[in-house]
Design a protein around this motif. Sequence first.
Motif, PDB file in Angstrom:
ATOM      1  N   GLY A   1       0.795  -1.221   0.000  1.00  0.00           N
ATOM      2  CA  GLY A   1       0.000   0.000   0.000  1.00  0.00           C
ATOM      3  C   GLY A   1       0.830   1.275   0.000  1.00  0.00           C
ATOM      4  N   LYS A   2       2.152   1.139   0.104  1.00  0.00           N
ATOM      5  CA  LYS A   2       3.021   2.317   0.168  1.00  0.00           C
ATOM      6  C   LYS A   2       3.892   2.460  -1.076  1.00  0.00           C
TER       7      LYS A   2
ATOM      8  N   HIS B   1       4.036   1.649  -5.648  1.00  0.00           N
ATOM      9  CA  HIS B   1       3.429   1.109  -6.858  1.00  0.00           C
ATOM     10  C   HIS B   1       3.815  -0.361  -6.969  1.00  0.00           C
TER      11      HIS B   1
ATOM     12  N   ALA C   1      -6.106  -4.835  -0.161  1.00  0.00           N
ATOM     13  CA  ALA C   1      -5.866  -3.435  -0.519  1.00  0.00           C
ATOM     14  C   ALA C   1      -6.479  -2.499   0.515  1.00  0.00           C
TER      15      ALA C   1
ATOM     16  N   SER D   1      -4.441  -2.389   3.489  1.00  0.00           N
ATOM     17  CA  SER D   1      -3.163  -1.725   3.226  1.00  0.00           C
ATOM     18  C   SER D   1      -3.321  -0.249   2.899  1.00  0.00           C
TER      19      SER D   1
ATOM     20  N   CYS E   1      -4.890   1.129   0.208  1.00  0.00           N
ATOM     21  CA  CYS E   1      -4.812   1.535  -1.208  1.00  0.00           C
ATOM     22  C   CYS E   1      -6.001   1.008  -2.017  1.00  0.00           C
TER      23      CYS E   1
ATOM     24  N   SER F   1      -7.008   2.924  -5.085  1.00  0.00           N
ATOM     25  CA  SER F   1      -6.075   2.908  -6.219  1.00  0.00           C
ATOM     26  C   SER F   1      -5.715   1.473  -6.607  1.00  0.00           C
TER      27      SER F   1
ATOM     28  N   MET G   1      -1.048   8.529  -6.499  1.00  0.00           N
ATOM     29  CA  MET G   1      -0.917   7.805  -5.228  1.00  0.00           C
ATOM     30  C   MET G   1      -0.406   6.404  -5.523  1.00  0.00           C
ATOM     31  N   PRO G   2       0.137   5.707  -4.527  1.00  0.00           N
ATOM     32  CA  PRO G   2       0.594   4.327  -4.757  1.00  0.00           C
ATOM     33  C   PRO G   2      -0.554   3.457  -5.250  1.00  0.00           C
ATOM     34  N   PHE G   3      -0.322   2.727  -6.325  1.00  0.00           N
ATOM     35  CA  PHE G   3      -1.382   1.896  -6.881  1.00  0.00           C
ATOM     36  C   PHE G   3      -0.950   0.436  -6.962  1.00  0.00           C
ATOM     37  N   TRP G   4      -1.954  -0.445  -6.973  1.00  0.00           N
ATOM     38  CA  TRP G   4      -1.772  -1.853  -7.287  1.00  0.00           C
ATOM     39  C   TRP G   4      -2.405  -2.103  -8.643  1.00  0.00           C
TER      40      TRP G   4
END
Length: 332
Positions: free
Chosen positions: A82-83, A85, A105, A108, A110, A113, A163-166
């Motif tokens: 979650g912090k 990419h 997610a 975490s 995220c 995103s 933002m950080p994404f998965w």
Amino acid sequence: MEISTILMSLPLGVTFVVTGLFINLIQAALYLTIRPISKNTFRKINGAIAEILWLQILCLMEWWAGIEVKLYTDLKTYHLMGKEHAVLMSNHISDMDTYILWILAQRSGCLRSALTVVKKSSKYLPIVGWASWFFGFVFLERSWAKDEGYLKTSLEELKDFPMPFWLTIFVEGTRLTPDKLLASQEFAISKGLLIQENVLIPRTKGFIATIQCLRSFVSTIYDVTIVVPKTHPIPSLLRTLRRQPWVVKVHITRYSFNELSESENEIAKWCKDKFIFKVVISCSCVVTLGGWILCHKFGKGHVFLGAILAIVAVTIHIFIEYTKLPQQIREI
């Protein structure tokens, strides 16, 4: 669909449909007004709005059905989730897999995103499909000639994601079913490849393109293996609506993009090797796929209320029809 399942699902269904349609309208308004001015502002607002809809699905899974997701990973990976990419390379056992990963997610931080590469027909699903399109899911037709350009363009657009994404990609290209597993094994025999149990042979063209496009601004790959304990069936929407709990185990191993060669052949080999290891992880599980006959019948009542309930029931029916699996013939 059994009438008892419909009746039991209607209260949640009404809430979901009404809220979902309202969210879809807001997303459409934002898409037409905010996105032309600032794509990242649209992403932030849209992510927060879509998260409301996603949380309803997670509430259905965790609170209503009492499902349990067990995470297995190392402490470093856990703290980084979650912090950063990350590309999630997952096996695909059911159409609940995306929502299973959404639970992680959400934990975490995220969820707003958490993107996924899915088949094109998914975007036509009422509410969820429309919301996913506005959200930025990547929809593919499973034809490389048609998908290559669109996939690369969609991935390049993530370069300035705010933002950080998965980004989850199901490299097998389709969910595991008995017929598809058999076809995959026959293909392996014809090509002299290792015959695999519990997973399909990965389709590496999309994975290679993903690594090549994201390498400049994404540094991490999560190798995700979703497995089901021996005593539990494959997750499904129907079981969830019936409040029948299920358990899944999610194994995550973190890798750096730097560990992958820039050679397409080496990337493909790395991916296939990881899927061989997924067999080792999942060999302790039995895949039990359920088949159902779906039907529904309504009596006469108040016209307006009946129309609303009918719309909700049809929506639920569409989701179950879309996600149902063929009957499993053998155990693995």
